[in-house]
Design a protein around this motif. Structure first.
Motif, PDB file in Angstrom:
ATOM      1  N   ALA A 234       0.839  -1.199   0.000  1.00 36.68           N
ATOM      2  CA  ALA A 234       0.000   0.000   0.000  1.00 36.68           C
ATOM      3  C   ALA A 234       0.875   1.250   0.000  1.00 36.68           C
ATOM      4  O   ALA A 234       0.585   2.236  -0.691  1.00 36.68           O
ATOM      5  CB  ALA A 234      -0.934  -0.010   1.205  1.00 36.68           C
ATOM      6  N   ARG A 235       1.955   1.222   0.773  1.00 35.43           N
ATOM      7  CA  ARG A 235       2.887   2.350   0.771  1.00 35.43           C
ATOM      8  C   ARG A 235       3.473   2.543  -0.628  1.00 35.43           C
ATOM      9  O   ARG A 235       3.617   3.680  -1.103  1.00 35.43           O
ATOM     10  CB  ARG A 235       4.005   2.109   1.785  1.00 35.43           C
ATOM     11  CG  ARG A 235       3.549   2.087   3.230  1.00 35.43           C
ATOM     12  CD  ARG A 235       4.698   2.039   4.212  1.00 35.43           C
ATOM     13  NE  ARG A 235       5.500   3.263   4.144  1.00 35.43           N
ATOM     14  CZ  ARG A 235       6.305   3.680   5.102  1.00 35.43           C
ATOM     15  NH1 ARG A 235       6.432   2.978   6.214  1.00 35.43           N
ATOM     16  NH2 ARG A 235       7.000   4.801   4.970  1.00 35.43           N
TER      17      ARG A 235
ATOM     18  N   ARG B 154      -3.537  -2.417   4.820  1.00 38.76           N
ATOM     19  CA  ARG B 154      -3.424  -1.533   3.644  1.00 38.76           C
ATOM     20  C   ARG B 154      -3.773  -0.103   4.007  1.00 38.76           C
ATOM     21  O   ARG B 154      -3.102   0.839   3.578  1.00 38.76           O
ATOM     22  CB  ARG B 154      -4.338  -2.035   2.520  1.00 38.76           C
ATOM     23  CG  ARG B 154      -3.921  -3.360   1.924  1.00 38.76           C
ATOM     24  CD  ARG B 154      -4.878  -3.777   0.823  1.00 38.76           C
ATOM     25  NE  ARG B 154      -4.776  -5.199   0.530  1.00 38.76           N
ATOM     26  CZ  ARG B 154      -5.513  -5.836  -0.367  1.00 38.76           C
ATOM     27  NH1 ARG B 154      -6.444  -5.166  -1.058  1.00 38.76           N
ATOM     28  NH2 ARG B 154      -5.359  -7.129  -0.585  1.00 38.76           N
ATOM     29  N   ARG B 155      -4.840   0.075   4.791  1.00 42.86           N
ATOM     30  CA  ARG B 155      -5.225   1.422   5.215  1.00 42.86           C
ATOM     31  C   ARG B 155      -4.083   2.092   5.973  1.00 42.86           C
ATOM     32  O   ARG B 155      -3.730   3.246   5.691  1.00 42.86           O
ATOM     33  CB  ARG B 155      -6.472   1.365   6.098  1.00 42.86           C
ATOM     34  CG  ARG B 155      -7.773   1.098   5.371  1.00 42.86           C
ATOM     35  CD  ARG B 155      -8.941   1.047   6.356  1.00 42.86           C
ATOM     36  NE  ARG B 155      -9.057   2.301   7.094  1.00 42.86           N
ATOM     37  CZ  ARG B 155      -9.770   3.354   6.696  1.00 42.86           C
ATOM     38  NH1 ARG B 155     -10.446   3.290   5.563  1.00 42.86           N
ATOM     39  NH2 ARG B 155      -9.830   4.446   7.416  1.00 42.86           N
ATOM     40  N   THR B 156      -3.517   1.373   6.924  1.00 40.51           N
ATOM     41  CA  THR B 156      -2.444   1.938   7.744  1.00 40.51           C
ATOM     42  C   THR B 156      -1.206   2.219   6.911  1.00 40.51           C
ATOM     43  O   THR B 156      -0.559   3.275   7.063  1.00 40.51           O
ATOM     44  CB  THR B 156      -2.100   0.981   8.894  1.00 40.51           C
ATOM     45  OG1 THR B 156      -3.271   0.775   9.690  1.00 40.51           O
ATOM     46  CG2 THR B 156      -0.994   1.550   9.765  1.00 40.51           C
ATOM     47  N   GLY B 157      -0.854   1.294   6.015  1.00 39.66           N
ATOM     48  CA  GLY B 157       0.304   1.505   5.161  1.00 39.66           C
ATOM     49  C   GLY B 157       0.147   2.726   4.278  1.00 39.66           C
ATOM     50  O   GLY B 157       1.078   3.544   4.133  1.00 39.66           O
ATOM     51  N   ALA B 158      -1.042   2.879   3.680  1.00 38.42           N
ATOM     52  CA  ALA B 158      -1.291   4.042   2.832  1.00 38.42           C
ATOM     53  C   ALA B 158      -1.238   5.334   3.636  1.00 38.42           C
ATOM     54  O   ALA B 158      -0.672   6.349   3.191  1.00 38.42           O
ATOM     55  CB  ALA B 158      -2.650   3.896   2.140  1.00 38.42           C
ATOM     56  N   GLN B 159      -1.816   5.314   4.841  1.00 34.67           N
ATOM     57  CA  GLN B 159      -1.795   6.512   5.694  1.00 34.67           C
ATOM     58  C   GLN B 159      -0.365   6.888   6.072  1.00 34.67           C
ATOM     59  O   GLN B 159       0.006   8.074   6.054  1.00 34.67           O
ATOM     60  CB  GLN B 159      -2.625   6.261   6.951  1.00 34.67           C
ATOM     61  CG  GLN B 159      -4.112   6.117   6.711  1.00 34.67           C
ATOM     62  CD  GLN B 159      -4.841   5.502   7.894  1.00 34.67           C
ATOM     63  OE1 GLN B 159      -4.243   5.203   8.932  1.00 34.67           O
ATOM     64  NE2 GLN B 159      -6.145   5.293   7.747  1.00 34.67           N
ATOM     65  N   THR B 160       0.429   5.894   6.417  1.00 32.59           N
ATOM     66  CA  THR B 160       1.819   6.145   6.827  1.00 32.59           C
ATOM     67  C   THR B 160       2.614   6.784   5.696  1.00 32.59           C
ATOM     68  O   THR B 160       3.348   7.764   5.901  1.00 32.59           O
ATOM     69  CB  THR B 160       2.490   4.834   7.256  1.00 32.59           C
ATOM     70  OG1 THR B 160       1.777   4.290   8.370  1.00 32.59           O
ATOM     71  CG2 THR B 160       3.941   5.063   7.657  1.00 32.59           C
TER      72      THR B 160
ATOM     73  N   ALA C 160       1.419   8.390   3.044  1.00 33.95           N
ATOM     74  CA  ALA C 160       0.878   9.713   2.719  1.00 33.95           C
ATOM     75  C   ALA C 160       1.421  10.765   3.677  1.00 33.95           C
ATOM     76  O   ALA C 160       1.814  11.864   3.251  1.00 33.95           O
ATOM     77  CB  ALA C 160      -0.650   9.679   2.767  1.00 33.95           C
ATOM     78  N   ARG C 161       1.456  10.442   4.973  1.00 33.95           N
ATOM     79  CA  ARG C 161       2.017  11.397   5.944  1.00 33.95           C
ATOM     80  C   ARG C 161       3.486  11.657   5.653  1.00 33.95           C
ATOM     81  O   ARG C 161       3.952  12.806   5.722  1.00 33.95           O
ATOM     82  CB  ARG C 161       1.848  10.855   7.365  1.00 33.95           C
ATOM     83  CG  ARG C 161       0.457  10.980   7.933  1.00 33.95           C
ATOM     84  CD  ARG C 161       0.451  10.757   9.438  1.00 33.95           C
ATOM     85  NE  ARG C 161       0.929   9.427   9.793  1.00 33.95           N
ATOM     86  CZ  ARG C 161       0.148   8.360   9.924  1.00 33.95           C
ATOM     87  NH1 ARG C 161      -1.162   8.472   9.711  1.00 33.95           N
ATOM     88  NH2 ARG C 161       0.657   7.197  10.274  1.00 33.95           N
ATOM     89  N   ALA C 162       4.227  10.612   5.344  1.00 31.64           N
ATOM     90  CA  ALA C 162       5.661  10.768   5.095  1.00 31.64           C
ATOM     91  C   ALA C 162       5.935  11.651   3.890  1.00 31.64           C
ATOM     92  O   ALA C 162       6.938  12.375   3.849  1.00 31.64           O
ATOM     93  CB  ALA C 162       6.312   9.397   4.906  1.00 31.64           C
ATOM     94  N   LEU C 163       5.046  11.598   2.909  1.00 27.99           N
ATOM     95  CA  LEU C 163       5.255  12.344   1.662  1.00 27.99           C
ATOM     96  C   LEU C 163       4.504  13.671   1.634  1.00 27.99           C
ATOM     97  O   LEU C 163       4.605  14.415   0.658  1.00 27.99           O
ATOM     98  CB  LEU C 163       4.820  11.487   0.465  1.00 27.99           C
ATOM     99  CG  LEU C 163       5.590  10.177   0.270  1.00 27.99           C
ATOM    100  CD1 LEU C 163       4.987   9.373  -0.883  1.00 27.99           C
ATOM    101  CD2 LEU C 163       7.064  10.453   0.013  1.00 27.99           C
TER     102      LEU C 163
END
Length: 275
Positions: A115-116, A145-151, A153-156
């Motif tokens: 997801a990331r 997947r939700r958590t990976g995408a959120q992580t 998105a915050r990083a970028l």
């Protein structure tokens, strides 16, 4: 009974219309049969409406000695099916994250990591507001997947908007309509059917793909390749995942120690639905 030694059960608690349209489990079962059939083991697949019916199926199978083992899919946190098959004495293999398996043999994919990767792929394309149509939130793989995408998105520094679907085409249409109110320029969908719904929704609203909206599907398939435009996708070797689950099942039936089997790495296949 001799025949019971030659059958493995798979219960799918999904709407039959979704299973009929979605390629994932067709490919997974193909992988199972590639390994199990030469070993003299058949696959018994049953589609049910809910988790209660699924549990009742395991109880009936065990009572009537219809299967010698089962494969568990779509697990949630602290899933009671894991303890149930243990009480019933059914050897079992989990398709999912090892955290759900309580020591059972497990075949898993790195849902959070992939997801990331999907968010990074779109961010590198210049997208700053990204929509994510997830699967059912009760599934651990959806949560990862939700958590990976959120992580990522915050990083970028990317804005991520997430809405829920149930893997059906219809839920994809509803979710994408909701997402469009947030004005994303890219959408990731957690399966191919919902991504196809995204393409059709864009077409109906005179939004060009990928000029106005990029779309990425999770799980590559012939549907992705034949779509107009062809869909970029997170590609998994689903047949190979089925083969790994079958080998894990044979090991379990032979009484070998439980192990964790990691699926082959997934990767983004870029096609004309993204820029």
């Amino acid at each position: 009974m001799a025949q019971a030694q030659r059958r493995v059960g798979l219960v799918l608690a999904r709407a039959s219309r979704v299973l009929g349209e979605e390629p994932y489990y067709h490919e997974f079962i193909e992988g199972l049969e590639r390994v199990l059939t030469p070993a003299g083991v058949s696959v018994l697949v049953k589609v049910v409406t809910d988790r209660e019916a699924e549990s009742q199926t395991y109880e009936r199978w065990a009572e009537q000695d219809l299967v010698s083992g089962v494969i568990l899919v779509d697990l949630g946190p602290d899933d009671d099916r894991v303890s149930l098959v243990g009480r019933l004495g059914l050897p079992a293999v989990v398709l999912g994250d090892p955290s759900t398996a309580s020591g059972l043999p497990t075949v898993w994919t790195d849902d959070a990591g992939y997801a990331r990767e999907a968010i990074q792929f779109l961010a590198e394309g210049g997208h700053r507001v990204i929509g994510h149509v997830t699967g059912p939130p009760s599934f651990v793989h959806t949560q990862l997947r939700r958590t990976g995408a959120q992580t990522e998105a915050r990083a970028l520094g990317v804005t991520l908007v997430q809405v829920e679907g149930d893997y059906s085409y219809e839920s994809g249409r509803a979710a994408v309509a909701d997402l469009l109110t947030h004005e994303p320029t890219a959408i990731v969908c957690d399966n191919d059917l919902m991504a196809l719904a995204a393409l059709d929704t864009m077409r109906e609203r005179d939004l060009a793909v990928p000029a106005d909206m990029s779309v990425v599907a999770w799980d590559d398939s012939a549907l992705c390749q034949l779509a107009v435009p062809p869909l970029s996708a997170m590609s998994h070797d689903v047949v190979r995942i089925g083969e790994l689950a079958a080998n894990a099942m044979l090991d379990a039936l032979a009484g070998r120690p439980a192990a964790v089997y990691q699926a082959p790495p997934a990767h983004i296949v870029a096609r004309d639905s993204t820029n």
